[in-house]
Design an enzyme around this catalytic site. Sequence first.
Site, PDB file in Angstrom:
ATOM      1  N   HIS A 198      -3.299   5.063  10.178  1.00 31.16           N
ATOM      2  CA  HIS A 198      -4.669   4.576  10.321  1.00 31.16           C
ATOM      3  C   HIS A 198      -4.656   3.053  10.383  1.00 31.16           C
ATOM      4  O   HIS A 198      -3.695   2.415   9.966  1.00 31.16           O
ATOM      5  CB  HIS A 198      -5.538   5.031   9.139  1.00 31.16           C
ATOM      6  CG  HIS A 198      -5.789   6.510   9.135  1.00 31.16           C
ATOM      7  ND1 HIS A 198      -4.901   7.401   8.583  1.00 31.16           N
ATOM      8  CD2 HIS A 198      -6.817   7.249   9.630  1.00 31.16           C
ATOM      9  CE1 HIS A 198      -5.374   8.637   8.743  1.00 31.16           C
ATOM     10  NE2 HIS A 198      -6.533   8.570   9.374  1.00 31.16           N
ATOM     11  N   ASP A 224      -8.776  -4.706   6.663  1.00 36.71           N
ATOM     12  CA  ASP A 224      -8.522  -5.533   5.478  1.00 36.71           C
ATOM     13  C   ASP A 224      -7.141  -6.186   5.514  1.00 36.71           C
ATOM     14  O   ASP A 224      -6.527  -6.416   4.480  1.00 36.71           O
ATOM     15  CB  ASP A 224      -8.682  -4.698   4.206  1.00 36.71           C
ATOM     16  CG  ASP A 224      -7.726  -3.500   4.181  1.00 36.71           C
ATOM     17  OD1 ASP A 224      -6.863  -3.405   5.086  1.00 36.71           O
ATOM     18  OD2 ASP A 224      -7.838  -2.672   3.265  1.00 36.71           O
ATOM     19  N   ARG A 280      -4.971  -4.069   9.295  1.00 36.39           N
ATOM     20  CA  ARG A 280      -3.812  -3.495   8.615  1.00 36.39           C
ATOM     21  C   ARG A 280      -3.536  -2.118   9.214  1.00 36.39           C
ATOM     22  O   ARG A 280      -4.243  -1.165   8.942  1.00 36.39           O
ATOM     23  CB  ARG A 280      -4.068  -3.379   7.110  1.00 36.39           C
ATOM     24  CG  ARG A 280      -2.990  -2.598   6.353  1.00 36.39           C
ATOM     25  CD  ARG A 280      -3.181  -2.683   4.846  1.00 36.39           C
ATOM     26  NE  ARG A 280      -4.453  -2.146   4.413  1.00 36.39           N
ATOM     27  CZ  ARG A 280      -4.635  -0.884   3.970  1.00 36.39           C
ATOM     28  NH1 ARG A 280      -3.615  -0.059   3.896  1.00 36.39           N
ATOM     29  NH2 ARG A 280      -5.832  -0.480   3.592  1.00 36.39           N
ATOM     30  N   HIS A 299       0.469  11.553  15.900  1.00 37.54           N
ATOM     31  CA  HIS A 299      -0.315  10.839  14.885  1.00 37.54           C
ATOM     32  C   HIS A 299       0.613   9.853  14.177  1.00 37.54           C
ATOM     33  O   HIS A 299       1.719  10.194  13.772  1.00 37.54           O
ATOM     34  CB  HIS A 299      -0.885  11.840  13.882  1.00 37.54           C
ATOM     35  CG  HIS A 299      -1.468  11.188  12.666  1.00 37.54           C
ATOM     36  ND1 HIS A 299      -2.575  10.368  12.735  1.00 37.54           N
ATOM     37  CD2 HIS A 299      -1.089  11.203  11.363  1.00 37.54           C
ATOM     38  CE1 HIS A 299      -2.853   9.934  11.503  1.00 37.54           C
ATOM     39  NE2 HIS A 299      -1.969  10.419  10.660  1.00 37.54           N
ATOM     40  N   CYS A 348      -1.669   0.904   8.937  1.00 39.04           N
ATOM     41  CA  CYS A 348      -0.985   1.575   7.843  1.00 39.04           C
ATOM     42  C   CYS A 348      -0.311   2.803   8.454  1.00 39.04           C
ATOM     43  O   CYS A 348      -0.978   3.784   8.777  1.00 39.04           O
ATOM     44  CB  CYS A 348      -2.044   1.960   6.802  1.00 39.04           C
ATOM     45  SG  CYS A 348      -1.400   2.705   5.339  1.00 39.04           S
ATOM     46  N   CYS A 375       0.833  -1.207   0.000  1.00 35.17           N
ATOM     47  CA  CYS A 375       0.000   0.000   0.000  1.00 35.17           C
ATOM     48  C   CYS A 375       0.863   1.250   0.000  1.00 35.17           C
ATOM     49  O   CYS A 375       0.357   2.358  -0.128  1.00 35.17           O
ATOM     50  CB  CYS A 375      -0.960   0.008   1.200  1.00 35.17           C
ATOM     51  SG  CYS A 375      -0.168   0.316   2.783  1.00 35.17           S
TER      52      CYS A 375
END
Length: 129
Positions: free
Chosen positions: A104, A108, A116, A101, A118, A64
């Site tokens: 996310h 999936d 996941r 931060h 990410c 990704c």
Amino acid sequence: MDKVVKSDAEWRAQLSDLAYEVTRHHGTERAGSHEGFPKVPGTYHCICCDAPLFDQDTKFESYCGWPSFTSAKEDGPVGYTEDTRYNMRRTEVHCTRCDAHLGHVFPDGPPPTGLRYCINGVALRFVPE
Ligand SMILES: [Zn+2]
């Protein structure tokens, strides 16, 4: 784990421009922009406060464009908020020790969790075992 609180100026001085933008201002590094991490046993720490957040053995290749994990460290200070920006409903992931931060989490991912995480590469510092 003690909470880490610093001023905006302190974070700016400590972090690279991109890490500052991502972690303190909810930014996102460009997909595929992070050069990657060594594929050796170790732990991923928060770039801001050095709290251990992810284990190498939960990392997987998601293609990704960002480092991806199936779970956070069990005892790691990882927190979640609902993120509805950009007309999307996403779960934001952050470090609860310093409120950085990170990225996310999406439903999936591969087994065993089906998740996941990410995560922005610049939000992490890899510490080999
Ligand atoms: Zn942190």
